[in-house]
Motif scaffolding. Sequence first.
Motif, mmCIF file in Angstrom:
data_model
loop_
_atom_site.group_PDB
_atom_site.id
_atom_site.type_symbol
_atom_site.label_atom_id
_atom_site.label_comp_id
_atom_site.label_asym_id
_atom_site.label_seq_id
_atom_site.Cartn_x
_atom_site.Cartn_y
_atom_site.Cartn_z
ATOM 1 N N LEU A 1 2.053 -3.509 -12.032
ATOM 2 C CA LEU A 1 2.176 -3.302 -10.589
ATOM 3 C C LEU A 1 1.098 -4.024 -9.777
ATOM 4 O O LEU A 1 1.195 -4.087 -8.549
ATOM 5 C CB LEU A 1 2.123 -1.805 -10.277
ATOM 6 N N ALA A 2 0.092 -4.561 -10.437
ATOM 7 C CA ALA A 2 -1.063 -5.139 -9.745
ATOM 8 C C ALA A 2 -0.706 -6.169 -8.670
ATOM 9 O O ALA A 2 -1.321 -6.178 -7.596
ATOM 10 C CB ALA A 2 -2.022 -5.754 -10.762
ATOM 11 N N ASP B 1 9.575 -5.872 -14.510
ATOM 12 C CA ASP B 1 8.601 -5.547 -15.550
ATOM 13 C C ASP B 1 8.799 -6.405 -16.800
ATOM 14 O O ASP B 1 7.897 -6.524 -17.623
ATOM 15 C CB ASP B 1 8.653 -4.055 -15.898
ATOM 16 N N THR C 1 2.808 -0.049 -16.360
ATOM 17 C CA THR C 1 1.363 0.043 -16.545
ATOM 18 C C THR C 1 0.695 -0.447 -15.263
ATOM 19 O O THR C 1 1.326 -1.134 -14.447
ATOM 20 C CB THR C 1 0.892 -0.828 -17.718
ATOM 21 N N PRO C 2 -0.587 -0.129 -15.045
ATOM 22 C CA PRO C 2 -1.266 -0.620 -13.837
ATOM 23 C C PRO C 2 -1.195 -2.130 -13.691
ATOM 24 O O PRO C 2 -1.049 -2.646 -12.579
ATOM 25 C CB PRO C 2 -2.692 -0.128 -14.030
ATOM 26 N N ALA D 1 -2.227 2.540 -10.528
ATOM 27 C CA ALA D 1 -2.331 1.082 -10.462
ATOM 28 C C ALA D 1 -3.294 0.583 -9.399
ATOM 29 O O ALA D 1 -3.820 -0.532 -9.509
ATOM 30 C CB ALA D 1 -0.945 0.483 -10.198
ATOM 31 N N PRO E 1 -5.889 -3.571 -6.815
ATOM 32 C CA PRO E 1 -5.433 -3.199 -8.161
ATOM 33 C C PRO E 1 -6.594 -2.778 -9.048
ATOM 34 O O PRO E 1 -7.718 -3.249 -8.885
ATOM 35 C CB PRO E 1 -4.781 -4.483 -8.677
ATOM 36 N N SER F 1 -6.303 -3.318 -12.236
ATOM 37 C CA SER F 1 -6.159 -4.228 -13.369
ATOM 38 C C SER F 1 -5.730 -5.585 -12.853
ATOM 39 O O SER F 1 -5.061 -5.685 -11.833
ATOM 40 C CB SER F 1 -5.127 -3.707 -14.368
#
Length: 248
Positions: free
Chosen positions: A61-62, A31, A57-58, A82, A240, A242
């Motif tokens: 992990l996208a 991250d 946040t999404p 996500a 995803p 995002s």
Amino acid sequence: MLAHWFPTGSPGPATIGEHVLATGIGRWWADQPVQPSMVAVSCAGHVVLRGSPQKLTPGVLAPLAGNRVEAPAPFLPALGAAFDRLTPWERMIWTLQCEPRPVIVPRTVTVRRLEPADADAVDALGPDASWLSAGWGGPRGLSMSGHAWGAVGRGGRILAVTCTFFRGSRYEDVAVYAVPDRRDHRLALACVASLCADIRARGRTPGWNCSVHNRAGRLLAWTAGFRLVREYVHYAAGSPVSRERLSA
């Protein structure tokens, strides 16, 4: 720096991190580049997440979209936010505990370790078998790995192939594929037995990881001498929500 995030010496998903560290095939994610709170390792469409999900946040992990993700329960809310879908997939982990059932191989077939010259024959198995060599960088990498055995017919055609899918320090996960028109000839069992003997000679224990719904895979595992150790769940991640990028 990476090894302490993931347990070693266990069957199942734990072998993924060990395999990537040993072979260099796969990717590591975090991250943030310095003092990350979450680390992921991915190889051959499988991802293992470890650490803390609190800062996720999404967008972070996208990049893991389209993979099968194994993660502790606290990660599930972040994963659910996500991706447009997160499908649970129940899995079974087995280890070799008994001798395989004997099998007679036809005279026209040779069960042997694959060699670099077999790369074209592995590639000829087609897209349905491409997952088998993904953890070794493709057909050539698998053929050169020394960790694959095949049932080879006349003319060099591969009728069944098995390999170490992920290589850990104590366990090696076994994967197998047989061409559709030869799946009732027990060639897969012959290949698995040979590979397992090879793994044991390396001082490791063969492992088996399959879906609870894969009846054929469970039957082959049992016949080859594997017995159930535990069950777990991983999740198929959809698209995803995002497009933000995860630092790699």
